[in-house]
Every structure is written in structure tokens, then in C-alpha cells.
Design an enzyme around this catalytic site. Structure first.
Site, mmCIF file in Angstrom:
data_model
loop_
_atom_site.group_PDB
_atom_site.id
_atom_site.type_symbol
_atom_site.label_atom_id
_atom_site.label_comp_id
_atom_site.label_asym_id
_atom_site.label_seq_id
_atom_site.Cartn_x
_atom_site.Cartn_y
_atom_site.Cartn_z
ATOM 1 N N HIS A 232 0.823 -1.228 0.000
ATOM 2 C CA HIS A 232 0.000 0.000 0.000
ATOM 3 C C HIS A 232 0.850 1.268 0.000
ATOM 4 O O HIS A 232 0.513 2.252 0.659
ATOM 5 C CB HIS A 232 -0.950 -0.001 1.199
ATOM 6 C CG HIS A 232 -2.041 -1.029 1.106
ATOM 7 N ND1 HIS A 232 -3.167 -0.855 0.335
ATOM 8 C CD2 HIS A 232 -2.157 -2.259 1.685
ATOM 9 C CE1 HIS A 232 -3.953 -1.933 0.446
ATOM 10 N NE2 HIS A 232 -3.351 -2.799 1.246
ATOM 11 N N ASP A 292 -0.656 -5.129 5.934
ATOM 12 C CA ASP A 292 -1.640 -6.013 5.291
ATOM 13 C C ASP A 292 -1.424 -6.096 3.785
ATOM 14 O O ASP A 292 -0.805 -5.231 3.176
ATOM 15 C CB ASP A 292 -3.064 -5.511 5.570
ATOM 16 C CG ASP A 292 -3.313 -4.134 4.979
ATOM 17 O OD1 ASP A 292 -2.419 -3.278 5.111
ATOM 18 O OD2 ASP A 292 -4.376 -3.910 4.372
ATOM 19 N N GLU A 293 -1.973 -7.144 3.204
ATOM 20 C CA GLU A 293 -2.095 -7.327 1.750
ATOM 21 C C GLU A 293 -0.807 -7.039 0.984
ATOM 22 O O GLU A 293 -0.791 -6.259 0.020
ATOM 23 C CB GLU A 293 -3.228 -6.434 1.209
ATOM 24 C CG GLU A 293 -4.593 -6.784 1.794
ATOM 25 C CD GLU A 293 -5.705 -5.913 1.214
ATOM 26 O OE1 GLU A 293 -6.757 -6.464 0.887
ATOM 27 O OE2 GLU A 293 -5.514 -4.686 1.112
ATOM 28 N N VAL A 294 0.279 -7.672 1.380
ATOM 29 C CA VAL A 294 1.553 -7.477 0.675
ATOM 30 C C VAL A 294 1.622 -8.450 -0.504
ATOM 31 O O VAL A 294 1.545 -9.662 -0.320
ATOM 32 C CB VAL A 294 2.754 -7.686 1.625
ATOM 33 C CG1 VAL A 294 4.065 -7.464 0.874
ATOM 34 C CG2 VAL A 294 2.653 -6.750 2.817
ATOM 35 N N ASP A 345 -2.815 -9.719 9.148
ATOM 36 C CA ASP A 345 -1.929 -10.430 8.223
ATOM 37 C C ASP A 345 -0.566 -10.702 8.859
ATOM 38 O O ASP A 345 0.031 -11.771 8.661
ATOM 39 C CB ASP A 345 -1.713 -9.613 6.939
ATOM 40 C CG ASP A 345 -3.000 -9.066 6.348
ATOM 41 O OD1 ASP A 345 -3.811 -8.514 7.122
ATOM 42 O OD2 ASP A 345 -3.175 -9.167 5.125
#
Length: 497
Positions: A232, A292-294, A345
Site C-alpha cells: 500500500h 496487510d495485503e503485501v 496479516d
């Protein structure tokens, strides 16, 4: 009975309410707030003095508060700063509010403001009432995303007002993300110069940030900053060269970039410097580090990243590389004497969890299973999964946010005490200042009651509905654009401007 509906319409519902049909008239010209008599001269408090002015205007729209006006022939509200519980008593001639902290006093003022009502002739009344109150959870947050759409400062301040009315106490400011970097850094001005949607009109200056923090504090609200990495972060790379990973295609750089490059010493020097600034600008003892969300595909494509992985003995397990990065960032935060919060995460994919403190659970599915796993590891939890309000939905689906039981998992009392609260998340893909308030309110207030009130007393949607309807009308009169819950009307409809 009409008098009971006025007393029982307080939102969120207090822990103990003892109502009475006995009522007293309030006259704006002679009503006053004050401190306990022996504290009047020595113990005035700027937070409460400002609150007296605010709540006088809320109680009596159109009247001006005169701070020095003390009259004992009609009802006045006196503040007693020290007591075991936050306790509000309304009786003949005077109301008394006892609170452990100044923040408890603010919550008590909000409760008192909701007890006052007008009759059909415009006269103000309050019923004799005894209330004892305290929150079920200490962390009651709202997340606003100012990267996907820029929110003008005024829209944020308006949200802080509405948060105080529902007794929320944490503004989780998701300042920056892939689309834009609106935070104007003192040390790294190019981050917003090159990463914001516009370097002048769509940024938050240091002055803006101070204003938000101060405005929030005066309403008993903490400001929790989030600087999410290593994913992000696309907007970061525009103003900070060599921070992001260069993606490769066919053995050569493709010209695109992925997450933060976790292999370079310069990355940690930059992050340490940025977080040092953040720690000095935001007084809250916590910083949200994201995590998160890597997306690992860019790391996987880069030969230098793969060589570093082999050197470190990570093999092809990129979650170990992410853990390596996050652990370093958490350590930087600890040196700054701040406690880090991360998205779930980080907990899910990392074997080494002792360096973590607070985990925010956001994914759908069996979120209470995740809560249980986190508390079994001895870590604190913030629950966000059931309170994602950014997707448009009919207002009458508020019940799904009300029927949430954060402690409904198998665990010891000690483990359940690690659930420190919850958070309403309003992500910005489809939210800007045009629909921010109606998207949030009054649905967020359903979550507010779950986080404040006793579960057993607030388990029935049908009983909650008329109270929430009444509270929504109060929000309208206070200038908050809260969506309707059903067919009907409010005595004072929303007036723009």
C-alpha cells in the site's frame, strides 16, 4: 409513556439508569454549568470549559452561554471530578456529574444533553434520573481513509463531533496509501509534493494535523495515525526514490514498482526518520504500522531480492521477508517509545509473534476464530471485521452491525480481557465528503452501542430501534446528515448550512 421514552432514549444505553416521571423545567437564561463549589477557583479545566460552551449550544440552540452566570433557583449541572464510577444524578434544582477523569466528564455531559427535551410549546425539561455508566470496551474507534479520496479538514472535524455524540474515543487516521500521500512531512516534503493528488489543495499541513488532534482531544478522542507498509505504498515512491522494489520482467526492470524494498539499509534509515517525525507530531502512545495485503510477485521477480533471501536463509518463503521487515519497523517504533498496532496479516503469516503488541482483525469469515487465536497468543485485539461500512447498503441493515458479540468465543476471562475494543472502518474507494456522513451515521452508532453498553441489556434489535430512531433525530438537529432508518419524520429535520 412519553417521559420514559425521553429518559430511555440515551444512546449508547448507559449501564444503569433509574428513571422517574418527576420532571424539572430548564430555562436557558438561568441555566449554568459549573464545578463543585470548593473547586470553582482553582480547578477549572480548559477541556470542560470548552465543553460547557458546546453543550449549552446543543441544549439550547440559539442561546449564548454566559460562563459566569451562577443561579441556584433553577437547575444547573455541577462537575465533581473524583469518584469510583461515572455517575450522573438529576434532582430538584441541580444535577451532579461525578467522574474519574475529565474524559468521563465529557461522556457524562453527552448523556445529560440527551436527557433534555422540549415540549410542544418549546419549553425545556429534564426528568429526575440516576445514571451509573462506564464503557464495555476501552477502544471504540472509527477509521477514515484520506488517501483514496481526500477528505477536507472540515469533514473530518464534523465526523469528530458526531463520534463524540456516540461516545467513540479513537479516530484511526489512515492517512496515506497507494493512490495518494496527502500528509505533508516536514522532513520529506516531496512525499506530498509528488505523491498527493495535488501538492497544495489536497494535503494535510502540519497546522491541519495539529488542528485535528486538538479538536479531537477537546472531545475526548485520540488520534491514531496509520502509515501502512511495506504494501500500500505506491504513492510513497513518487517522492522517495529507491524506497520501493523495482519489478522485473524477463530479467530486466519493467518500469513498475512493488512494495517497499526490505533489503536496503536506506529503507530503514528513511522509515526511522519518518516515524520519528510521526511520533513527535502525533501524541498518542500508539502508531498503526499496517502490514496487510503485501503482494509478493514483485519481490519474487527481483533478482537482488531473491539473492538477499538466499543469504538470509529464507528460501522462497516471502512471508519470512515480510516478517523480517515488520520486525525491524516495530523495533524502530519501540525505540520511539510508541506501541505498534498491525493488521492481522502480520500475525497470520509470521511464526515470531512475541514482538507484536496489538493486532487488528479485519478479514471476513470466522473472525471470532481469529480473535481467539490472537488472544491465545497473549496479544491484544481490536475487532474491525463486522464493521466495514464503506460498501453502500440500506440503512435498515444497521442490525447486522448491532448483533455483533465480540466476546462470543471460547476462552478464559484473561483472554477475553485482551479484546480491547472494536472499530468501524470507512474505506475511501467510494467515499468522499459528499457521502461521508450518511454512509457512517447512524449505522456506526449501532457499533458504538455494542462497544459501550452491556450486551445483555442491548441484545434486542426491536427494543433498540425506537431509541436509534430518536438518536438519529438528535444527530439531525445537531447538523449531522444521518440517513433515515425507516419511514417517518423528525421534529427538527436536517437544515443545511
Amino acid at each position: 409513556t412519553q417521559w420514559l421514552s425521553h429518559v430511555s432514549s440515551v444512546w449508547p444505553l448507559p449501564q444503569i439508569v433509574i428513571p422517574s416521571p418527576e420532571r424539572y423545567q430548564l430555562k436557558p437564561q438561568s441555566f449554568s454549568f459549573g464545578y463543585r463549589r470548593y473547586l470553582d477557583t482553582k480547578h477549572s479545566c480548559s477541556v470542560l470549559d470548552a465543553a460547557f460552551k458546546r453543550y449549552f449550544s446543543i441544549l439550547f440552540p440559539g442561546y449564548t452561554y454566559e460562563a459566569n452566570l451562577i443561579t441556584f433557583s433553577v437547575l444547573s449541572l455541577r462537575i465533581f471530578p473524583i469518584c469510583v464510577l461515572d455517575k450522573l444524578s438529576v434532582f430538584a434544582g441541580q444535577a451532579s456529574l461525578n467522574a474519574e477523569t475529565v474524559w468521563g466528564s465529557l461522556r457524562g455531559l453527552e448523556t445529560f444533553s440527551q436527557l433534555v427535551y422540549q415540549d410542544d410549546f418549546g419549553s425545556y425539561y429534564v426528568n429526575k434520573t440516576e445514571i451509573e455508566d462506564y464503557p464495555q470496551f476501552n477502544y471504540r474507534g472509527i477509521l477514515l481513509d484520506t488517501s483514496r479520496h481526500y477528505l477536507p479538514v472540515q469533514a473530518i472535524l464534523k465526523t469528530l463531533d458526531a463520534m463524540a455524540y456516540s461516545k467513540f474515543n479513537v479516530f484511526h487516521w489512515h492517512l496515506v496509501d497507494d493512490p495518494s500521500f496527502p500528509y505533508q512531512s516536514q522532513k520529506f516534503p516531496d512525499l506530498s509534493n509528488k505523491g498527493a493528488f495535488h501538492p497544495v489543495t489536497h494535503i494535510y499541513t502540519q497546522s491541519d494535523v495539529r488542528r485535528v488532534i486538538s479538536y479531537a482531544r477537546m472531545r475526548g478522542i485520540r488520534v491514531l495515525p496509520e502509515f501502512d507498509s511495506p504494501g500500500h505504498t505506491k504513492s510513497w515512491g513518487k517522492g522517495q526514490s529507491e524506497l520501493l522494489t523495482s519489478c522485473y520482467r524477463g530479467g530486466t526492470p519493467s518500469g513498475t514498482f512493488g512494495p517497499v524494498n526490505p533489503t536496503l539499509p536506506s529503507t530503514y534509515q528513511f522509515m526511522a526518520s519518518l516515524l520519528k517525525e510521526v511520533a513527535s507530531v502525533f501524541p498518542d502512545p500508539y502508531i498503526h504500522l499496517g502490514g496487510d495485503e503485501v503482494d509478493f510477485s514483485c519481490w519474487r521477480s527481483n533478482p537482488y531480492i531473491r539473492a538477499f533471501m538466499r543469504k538470509m536463509g529464507f528460501g522462497l518463503d516471502f512471508s519470512k521477508l515480510e516478517a523480517f521487515y515488520i520486525e525491524k519497523i516495530v523495533n524502530i517504533t519501540s525505540v520511539l517509545r510508541k506501541t505498534s498496532i498491525v493488521w492481522q496479516d502480520v500475525f497470520d503469516y509470521h511464526e515470531r509473534r512475541k514482538f507484536l503488541s496489538v493486532v487488528e482483525v479485519w478479514k471476513q469469515g470466522c473472525y471470532l476464530c481469529e480473535v481467539r487465536r490472537v488472544v491465545k497468543a497473549g496479544l491484544r485485539v481490536i475487532l474491525a471485521s463486522p464493521w466495514y461500512l464503506d460498501q453502500p447498503g440500506p440503512t435498515h441493515n444497521w442490525a447486522r452491525y448491532y448483533n455483533v458479540w465480540p466476546l462470543a468465543f471460547k476462552g478464559t476471562e484473561k483472554q477475553k480481557s485482551l479484546v480491547i475494543g472494536g472499530e468501524v472502518c470507512l474505506w475511501g474507494e467510494y467515499v468522499d465528503a459528499t457521502n461521508l456522513s450518511p454512509r457512517l451515521w447512524p449505522r456506526a452508532s449501532a457499533a458504538a452501542e455494542r462497544l459501550w453498553s452491556n450486551e445483555r441489556q442491548t441484545s434486542c434489535v426491536e427494543r433498540a430501534f425506537p431509541r436509534l430512531q430518536e438518536f438519529r433525530c438528535k444527530l439531525l438537529r445537531r447538523g449531522i446528515q444521518a440517513e433515515p432508518l425507516s419511514v417517518g419524520h423528525c421534529k427538527h429535520e436536517y437544515q443545511s448550512g
